[in-house]
Scaffold this active site. Structure first.
Site, PDB file in Angstrom:
ATOM      1  N   PRO A 138       0.833  -1.209   0.000  1.00  0.00           N
ATOM      2  CA  PRO A 138       0.000   0.000   0.000  1.00  0.00           C
ATOM      3  C   PRO A 138       0.865   1.256   0.000  1.00  0.00           C
ATOM      4  CG  PRO A 138       0.109  -0.930   2.210  1.00  0.00           C
ATOM      5  CD  PRO A 138       0.912  -1.849   1.329  1.00  0.00           C
ATOM      6  N   ARG A 186      -2.645  16.358  -8.867  1.00  0.00           N
ATOM      7  CA  ARG A 186      -3.710  15.361  -8.990  1.00  0.00           C
ATOM      8  C   ARG A 186      -4.995  15.893  -9.645  1.00  0.00           C
ATOM      9  NH1 ARG A 186      -5.993  13.059  -5.447  1.00  0.00           N
ATOM     10  NH2 ARG A 186      -6.128  11.066  -6.486  1.00  0.00           N
ATOM     11  N   CYS A 235      -0.096  29.366 -15.429  1.00  0.00           N
ATOM     12  CA  CYS A 235      -0.734  29.814 -16.659  1.00  0.00           C
ATOM     13  C   CYS A 235      -1.199  28.633 -17.502  1.00  0.00           C
ATOM     14  CB  CYS A 235       0.224  30.707 -17.428  1.00  0.00           C
ATOM     15  SG  CYS A 235       0.667  32.143 -16.446  1.00  0.00           S
ATOM     16  N   GLU A 236      -2.203  27.955 -17.018  1.00  0.00           N
ATOM     17  CA  GLU A 236      -2.833  26.816 -17.686  1.00  0.00           C
ATOM     18  C   GLU A 236      -4.285  26.798 -17.220  1.00  0.00           C
ATOM     19  OE1 GLU A 236      -1.602  24.445 -19.726  1.00  0.00           O
ATOM     20  OE2 GLU A 236       0.536  24.923 -19.569  1.00  0.00           O
ATOM     21  N   TYR A 274       0.977  11.120  -3.476  1.00  0.00           N
ATOM     22  CA  TYR A 274       1.023  11.610  -4.862  1.00  0.00           C
ATOM     23  C   TYR A 274       0.813  13.117  -4.920  1.00  0.00           C
ATOM     24  CZ  TYR A 274       0.650   6.611  -5.464  1.00  0.00           C
ATOM     25  OH  TYR A 274       0.879   5.256  -5.366  1.00  0.00           O
TER      26      TYR A 274
END
Ligand SMILES: *Cc1c(COP(=O)(O)O)cnc(C)c1O
Length: 423
Positions: free
Chosen positions: A274, A312, A343-344, A372
């Site tokens: 895990p 994520r 800038c996206e 993550y």
């Protein structure tokens, strides 16, 4: 038990006020609770009582040395996918004999170093890789213990990008071919087949796909062992799901009962890998509000954390619950789109979060950010990286400092034959 909670309207991580940590470490900052990780580890270990099993923490979920150390001190081994992760795990104190090494693209040098260190097993993903490991080990006068990763052809996982066990995924060999591949393994010098491995996906909150895949793997295991392959270990991978919003995290007790049910009479040591389940809910990402931007059509909250800090949402469409660090009595929530500074257009944590009115300098916490998260930070847009802080009761320490922008380009070199710009 909850390790992030409000006291007198102020969010605390264990016993430490979150605004104090933000003041000390700057924002954005990842905050991890050692007690939360230990609680998860212990509940899983307890659920495995009576089974011959070991837990190898999947380091890729969060590879901070202090995080690995926290779990290693509980008895966890490490599941790794590169030499870099092996080196981290070893540096954090995990004994080589507790390290497994998976990954579809192991390089020669990585294989050599892992052999030199003497890890527990290589989880092999293809016949080509197996031959390569055999050749390198034989040349070194070593024998590599290998588990063959089989693809059980069972899909699972909350997102297409994290489902790994279907036919056509790049991982492992078809389960029907395992006998042939291990037959060859037994004839190769430098290699010793010791087990089978599978990992069907991530963020799985139901038991059924696990049970189906493990039953299939157990069938293959029995058949091969019966035909003389000296198998001793069945590595079940990770994938246990957690709560981001209203998901029900996988219950360790139910998982343990399922293992007993499906694998209780299998003559094998079980390995569990895990990652997310041990650390995701043990971490939050605290960000500062740069601007509340109240455009006519929509209200935005611009944070100093973005997709460079927590990828994520942009990568998997994930949605993390967001809490104000300071609760306000009586203030009605508003619906705001929470975005980062990158800038996206994909740099958005989500639309229509219900939050109290917030101003520049206020703090928010993105929950379940321990897995993550920090591991996927990037230098994109040349913004400083977030610091990482570990809490343990009343104690806390910065376990990774914020990386200033100047350090990001400290290794860039301008060749001296490039012309100079005009002054
Ligand atoms: C990523 C990975 C894990 C951990 O997955 P989680 O969903 O974080 O539990 C375990 N084993 C292998 C082989 C992996 O690639």
């Amino acid at each position: 038990m909850t390790f992030f909670h409000y006291r007198a309207g102020l969010l605390h991580a264990e016993d430490v006020p979150v605004d104090e940590i933000a003041a000390a470490a700057g924002t954005p900052v990842y905050i991890y609770s050692a007690a939360a990780m230990r609680a998860r580890y212990r509940s899983l270990a307890a659920a495995l009582t009576g089974l011959r099993a070991r837990i190898c923490y999947a380091v890729k979920a969060n590879h901070n040395l202090a995080v690995i150390r926290t779990l290693a001190a509980e008895g966890a081994g490490a599941d790794t996918v590169s030499w870099g992760e092996i080196a981290r795990a070893h540096q954090a104190g995990v004994a080589p004999g507790r390290i497994v090494y998976a990954g579809v693209g192991k390089g020669d040098d990585e294989i050599r170093r892992a052999l030199q260190l003497g890890i527990l097993q290589f989880n092999v993903e293809s016949v080509e890789e197996m031959r390569r490991i055999a050749g390198i080990a034989a040349a070194m006068g070593r024998v590599a213990p290998v588990a063959l990763r089989i693809n059980p052809d069972i899909g699972a996982g909350a997102h297409d990008k994290i489902s790994t066990g279907r036919k056509g995924d790049k991982f492992g060999v078809a389960y029907q071919e395992a006998g042939q591949v291990l037959g060859e393994a037994m004839r190769l010098p430098g290699i010793q087949p010791v087990g089978l491995h599978l990992h069907i996906g991530s963020q799985i909150t139901e038991l059924e796909p696990f049970a189906a895949a493990f039953a299939r793997a157990a069938g293959v295991y029995r058949e091969l062992k019966g035909s003389g392959v000296p198998l001793e270990r069945l590595d079940l991978g990770g994938g246990l799901g957690v709560r981001y919003n209203d998901e029900t995290p996988l219950d360790p007790v139910a998982y343990g009962l399922m293992l007993r049910d499906v694998l209780g009479d299998l003559d094998a040591e079980l390995v569990l890998e895990p990652g997310r389940w041990l650390v995701a809910e043990a971490g939050i990402l605290v960000a500062g509000v740069l601007y509340p931007k109240m455009a006519e059509e929509r209200h935005f909250l611009v944070l100093d954390a973005g997709m460079n800090t927590l990828l994520r949402p942009a990568m998997y469409g994930a949605r993390h619950a967001i809490l104000p660090v300071r609760r306000q009595d009586g203030a009605a929530d508003q619906l705001v789109d929470v975005v980062g500074p990158i800038c996206e257009s994909s740099d958005i944590f989500g639309r229509a979060y219900a939050l109290p009115p917030l101003e520049s300098g206020d703090l928010v916490a993105l929950t379940s950010a321990g897995a993550y998260g920090a591991v996927m930070m990037s230098d994109y847009n040349s913004r400083s990286s977030a610091a990482e802080v570990l809490i343990d009761g009343p104690d806390y320490a910065i376990v990774k400092a914020m990386r200033p922008v100047e350090e990001q380009f400290a290794d860039d070199r301008i060749p001296d034959w490039l012309p100079h710009p005009p002054s």
